[in-house]
Design an enzyme around this catalytic site. Structure first.
Site, mmCIF file in Angstrom:
data_model
loop_
_atom_site.group_PDB
_atom_site.id
_atom_site.type_symbol
_atom_site.label_atom_id
_atom_site.label_comp_id
_atom_site.label_asym_id
_atom_site.label_seq_id
_atom_site.Cartn_x
_atom_site.Cartn_y
_atom_site.Cartn_z
ATOM 1 C CB SER A 147 -0.882 -0.009 1.256
ATOM 2 O OG SER A 147 -1.482 1.240 1.490
ATOM 3 C CE1 TYR A 160 -3.815 -2.734 5.746
ATOM 4 C CE2 TYR A 160 -3.178 -0.487 5.211
ATOM 5 C CZ TYR A 160 -3.486 -1.766 4.811
ATOM 6 O OH TYR A 160 -3.472 -2.086 3.471
ATOM 7 C CE LYS A 164 -0.944 -3.759 3.758
ATOM 8 N NZ LYS A 164 -0.873 -4.955 2.892
#
Length: 343
Positions: A147, A160, A164
């Protein structure tokens, strides 16, 4: 569960984690359309059954494997089941994740731990399982679905974003080790933009409004096409998907402090729609489990989501012109960002 297609003779063997919804679901279909054999790894029974049906109707062969990716032994067993069924593994796509929409102080320690175990360690365990079967053959590709948030943290998604970022570092280490060993196994990472997926209906949300992707929003098929391309062109270390991803990552490299201020001003509202949070939460159990509902690949943002990305075409077909246009767009976006922050 296996389909009856003809892919067994000609198709590659693909493993997709988090295959029941969103990007994983769209990616499984995209590989199946090429005639590949696709192993679907996830927790939810309804989603797995529906995904397997789509794979078979698209022309592939499906193998359903129920697994929680934060359980290393279960992931190893899943990989062995794929090999026992299909003979080997050509491509392993790490995609499964979960998250929490909330300020740091409102995310409980066990929630941080769970997000990290699924979203980061799930990739570690998946990569190790894939390597165990790929390295003896000296061939295979691991695709890490990333991402823009692997480089650039945003408010309200600290768990999150942290996971990542960790994947990014892990993948760079793995890539260096494979290069050192002159291995025929490849690893690459695909950095994605905001997508129209069901995650915004099932991720734990403690914001005042309903969760939504930051605009511009892309359809999950845009991501799926990039992942399929990356699986066949894994000598390239990384792919950026969507103009917003390019703009964000270049702005973060050029003016990170200004980007901090811009995101502080805009991203609390940009991640929320009107409405009250609700619905199933997939942090601890599959969202389709007790509800008997298949969420599919798309969320409820079809009206605004775009189905193609000119930047992605330039990325796939990059030459001097494509690279110049991509970097130029990022620099212009960074300058525009600086102007917005100074207002």
């Amino acid at each position: 569960m296996r389909g009856k297609g003809t892919a067994h003779e000609h198709g590659r063997v693909i493993v997709v984690t988090g295959a029941t919804g969103g990007v994983g679901r769209a990616t499984a279909r995209a590989f199946a359309a090429r005639g590949d054999r696709v192993a679907l790894l996830a927790r939810g029974r309804e989603g797995l059954a529906a995904a397997a049906d789509e794979v078979q109707r698209a022309g592939g062969e499906a193998l359903v494997v129920g697994v929680d990716v934060c359980d290393a032994k279960a992931v190893d067993a899943a990989a062995q089941q794929v090999v026992d069924t299909f003979g080997h593994i050509d491509v392993w796509v790490n995609n499964a994740f979960t998250g929490v929409f909330a300020p740091v102080t409102e995310v409980a320690p066990d929630e941080f731990r769970r997000v990290t175990e699924v979203t980061y360690l799930g990739y570690v365990f998946g990569s190790r399982a894939a390597l165990r079967h790929m390295r003896p053959r000296d061939r295979g590709t691991i695709v890490q679905v990333g991402s823009a948030l692997a480089y650039r943290g945003i408010p309200l998604q600290s768990a999150y974003c942290g996971a990542k970022h960790a994947i990014q570092g892990f993948n760079e280490s793995l890539r260096c080790e494979l290069l050192h060993a002159r291995s025929g196994v490849r690893t690459t990472m695909v950095q994605l933009p905001g997508l129209n997926t069901p995650q915004f209906d099932w991720v734990l949300n403690r914001m005042a409004g309903r969760a939504r992707p930051v605009a511009p929003v892309y359809q999950p098929e845009v991501a799926a096409r990039a992942i399929v391309h990356a699986a066949s062109h894994a000598r390239r270390r990384e792919y950026w998907v969507g103009g917003s991803t390019v703009a964000t990552l270049i702005a973060n490299a050029v003016v990170p402090g200004l980007l901090d201020r811009y995101l502080a001003r805009t991203n609390f509202d940009a991640q929320q729609d009107e409405g009250t949070p609700g619905g199933p939460v997939n942090l601890w159990a599959p969202a389709d489990g007790p509800h008997g509902h298949d969420f599919g690949a798309h969320g409820h943002f079809d009206d605004e989501a775009v189905a193609d990305s000119p930047q992605q075409w330039l990325s796939r077909n990059r030459g001097r012109l494509g690279a110049a246009l991509t970097v130029g767009a990022g620099i212009l976006a960074a300058r525009r960002l600086a102007g917005l922050v100074r207002r």
